[in-house]
Design a protein around this motif. Structure first.
Motif, mmCIF file in Angstrom:
data_model
loop_
_atom_site.group_PDB
_atom_site.id
_atom_site.type_symbol
_atom_site.label_atom_id
_atom_site.label_comp_id
_atom_site.label_asym_id
_atom_site.label_seq_id
_atom_site.Cartn_x
_atom_site.Cartn_y
_atom_site.Cartn_z
ATOM 1 N N VAL A 38 1.029 -1.544 -0.046
ATOM 2 C CA VAL A 38 -0.197 -0.124 0.214
ATOM 3 C C VAL A 38 1.141 1.234 -0.046
ATOM 4 O O VAL A 38 0.797 2.039 -0.644
ATOM 5 N N PRO A 39 1.774 1.148 1.101
ATOM 6 C CA PRO A 39 2.564 2.202 0.888
ATOM 7 C C PRO A 39 3.233 2.759 -0.890
ATOM 8 O O PRO A 39 3.314 4.454 -1.349
ATOM 9 N N LEU A 40 3.586 1.548 -1.031
ATOM 10 C CA LEU A 40 4.176 2.389 -2.672
ATOM 11 C C LEU A 40 3.090 2.392 -3.343
ATOM 12 O O LEU A 40 3.058 3.827 -4.495
ATOM 13 N N ALA A 41 1.689 2.090 -3.825
ATOM 14 C CA ALA A 41 0.982 2.064 -4.369
ATOM 15 C C ALA A 41 0.542 3.857 -3.617
ATOM 16 O O ALA A 41 -0.358 4.654 -5.087
ATOM 17 N N PHE A 42 0.255 4.146 -3.163
ATOM 18 C CA PHE A 42 0.113 5.798 -2.162
ATOM 19 C C PHE A 42 0.902 6.578 -3.532
ATOM 20 O O PHE A 42 1.151 7.667 -3.387
ATOM 21 N N ALA A 43 2.313 5.806 -3.223
ATOM 22 C CA ALA A 43 3.397 7.121 -3.889
ATOM 23 C C ALA A 43 2.816 7.269 -4.872
ATOM 24 O O ALA A 43 3.280 8.226 -5.243
ATOM 25 N N PHE A 44 2.467 6.098 -5.677
ATOM 26 C CA PHE A 44 2.185 6.211 -7.138
ATOM 27 C C PHE A 44 0.778 6.865 -7.040
ATOM 28 O O PHE A 44 0.493 8.011 -8.420
ATOM 29 N N LEU B 288 0.354 -0.603 -13.795
ATOM 30 C CA LEU B 288 1.060 -1.502 -12.828
ATOM 31 C C LEU B 288 2.892 -1.840 -13.556
ATOM 32 O O LEU B 288 3.488 -1.740 -12.268
ATOM 33 N N VAL B 289 2.228 -1.723 -14.754
ATOM 34 C CA VAL B 289 4.340 -2.545 -14.897
ATOM 35 C C VAL B 289 5.157 -1.197 -14.443
ATOM 36 O O VAL B 289 5.961 -1.515 -13.848
ATOM 37 N N LEU B 290 4.841 0.146 -14.628
ATOM 38 C CA LEU B 290 5.575 0.742 -14.413
ATOM 39 C C LEU B 290 5.678 0.951 -13.122
ATOM 40 O O LEU B 290 6.727 1.141 -12.213
ATOM 41 N N VAL B 291 4.551 0.675 -11.934
ATOM 42 C CA VAL B 291 4.775 0.134 -10.460
ATOM 43 C C VAL B 291 5.754 -0.908 -9.893
ATOM 44 O O VAL B 291 6.480 -0.331 -9.230
ATOM 45 N N TYR B 292 5.354 -2.023 -10.387
ATOM 46 C CA TYR B 292 6.438 -2.945 -10.319
ATOM 47 C C TYR B 292 8.057 -2.175 -10.863
ATOM 48 O O TYR B 292 8.800 -3.576 -10.118
ATOM 49 N N LEU B 293 8.338 -1.650 -11.948
ATOM 50 C CA LEU B 293 9.804 -1.793 -12.143
ATOM 51 C C LEU B 293 10.282 -0.843 -10.427
ATOM 52 O O LEU B 293 12.166 -0.823 -10.715
ATOM 53 N N TYR B 294 9.410 -0.165 -9.856
ATOM 54 C CA TYR B 294 10.111 0.226 -9.012
ATOM 55 C C TYR B 294 10.671 -0.742 -8.149
ATOM 56 O O TYR B 294 12.238 0.082 -7.621
ATOM 57 N N ALA C 65 3.819 -10.595 -6.308
ATOM 58 C CA ALA C 65 3.098 -10.033 -6.131
ATOM 59 C C ALA C 65 1.198 -9.557 -5.492
ATOM 60 O O ALA C 65 0.388 -9.971 -6.738
ATOM 61 N N TYR C 66 1.023 -8.700 -4.333
ATOM 62 C CA TYR C 66 -0.817 -8.915 -4.480
ATOM 63 C C TYR C 66 -0.927 -7.482 -4.022
ATOM 64 O O TYR C 66 -2.378 -6.851 -4.362
ATOM 65 N N ALA C 67 -0.267 -7.028 -3.158
ATOM 66 C CA ALA C 67 -0.715 -5.653 -2.160
ATOM 67 C C ALA C 67 -1.033 -3.991 -3.065
ATOM 68 O O ALA C 67 -1.474 -3.376 -2.994
ATOM 69 N N THR C 68 0.617 -4.443 -3.375
ATOM 70 C CA THR C 68 0.306 -3.176 -4.508
ATOM 71 C C THR C 68 -0.555 -3.225 -5.125
ATOM 72 O O THR C 68 -1.409 -2.018 -5.765
#
Length: 299
Positions: free
Chosen positions: A130-136, A165-171, A233-236
């Motif tokens: 969730v923190p990564l998702a919120f940041a993006f 979602l691909v961009l977020v996963y690359l993080y 990965a699930y939560a993001t």
């Protein structure tokens, strides 16, 4: 007499060695017990539930392959394919971008830069949920800072999509690739490059004919590792896209929450078994590549 004494002296020594080895084997028992409880029991529960069906009238349970068949049909199959596609693309891009970054770190003369990049990679590779998702969302979401200032919405940008979602996963996949491939890059001998250059090879030829063939097992192993990380990965994804992007982990969460048809309560376990099989295939590819890479770089 001497031979007899020698044998008599050797026997107690051998017996003493055997006695000293016994505590070493006993020290492994707690780890084996923990592994059996933490991994064995859940695996058995998944396997048992994936092949179990409950009669809604009588309440009796029976073994069947219907759950697995259902997990490979309709929206469940679409979600499984979506997860594989997302993981494969994210892993390929992560490996492609992580390799030159790791090479830049290895070839840098600044020890402080190397330690800073590797430390940051260790942190970022484990930053998700969730923190990564919120940041993006705060940065590139519909009302994100960069989205508003750069007018990305008018250009067709949508964070809550497959490519978002691909961009977020690359993080977290790019730092993971840096951590994975850096030891292999450190293992490349300076003498190999010098020998290639002394024989008239260019830098590109050195990488094409020497470095990349040696690094190939490590690269493929890193690619497989990135695939497995993205696949699990699930939560993001749950916090960002919900059901907008079909993923097997999201389908499992829906099934566990009861969002399934009557009589399909164990479909989530069947989907979990599908994921275990995919993860098993990933590990079956990764471990031989890791051993082969170690033989090359330790030679």
């Amino acid at each position: 007499m001497t031979a007899a004494l020698t044998r008599a002296d050797v026997a107690p020594v051998a017996s003493a060695k055997r006695r000293r080895r016994a505590p070493g084997w006993l020290a492994v028992v707690p780890l084996l017990v923990f592994t059996a409880i933490a991994f064995g029991l859940p695996a058995f529960a998944i396997l048992d539930g994936a092949f179990t069906a409950k009669d809604q009238v009588t309440g009796a349970t029976s073994y069947t392959g219907g759950n697995l068949t259902t997990s490979l049909q309709g929206p469940y199959l679409t979600a499984l394919i979506g997860s594989v596609k997302l993981s494969a693309i994210s892993a390929a891009l992560g490996a492609l971008l992580g390799l030159p970054l790791a090479q830049a770190v290895v070839s840098s003369r600044s020890r402080a830069l190397r330690e800073a990049v590797l430390t940051a990679s260790g942190v970022l590779a484990n930053f998700g949920g969730v923190p990564l998702a919120f940041a993006f969302v705060a940065t590139l979401g519909n009302a994100g800072v960069l989205t508003v200032h750069l007018g990305l919405t008018d250009k067709g940008w949508d964070l809550y999509s497959f490519w978002g979602l691909v961009l977020v996963y690359l993080y977290f996949l790019i730092p993971l690739m840096v951590l994975t491939i850096t030891p292999a890059l450190d293992g490349l001998r300076v003498q190999w490059r010098e020998a290639a250059l002394n024989n008239g090879a260019t830098g590109v030829q050195y990488w094409r004919h020497v470095a990349l063939p040696v690094l190939a097992p490590s690269l493929l192993g890193g690619l497989v590792l990135l695939f497995g990380s993205a696949f699990a990965a699930y939560a993001t994804a749950a916090a960002m896209v919900g059901s907008a992007v079909p993923l097997v982990t999201l389908q499992i969460a829906d099934a566990l929450s009861g969002n399934v048809l009557v009589g399909q309560e164990n479909v989530a376990l069947a989907l979990s078994l599908d994921m275990v099989l995919v993860a098993g295939l990933v590990m079956a590819v990764y471990l031989p590549l890791q051993r082969r890479s170690a033989r090359w770089l330790d030679a």
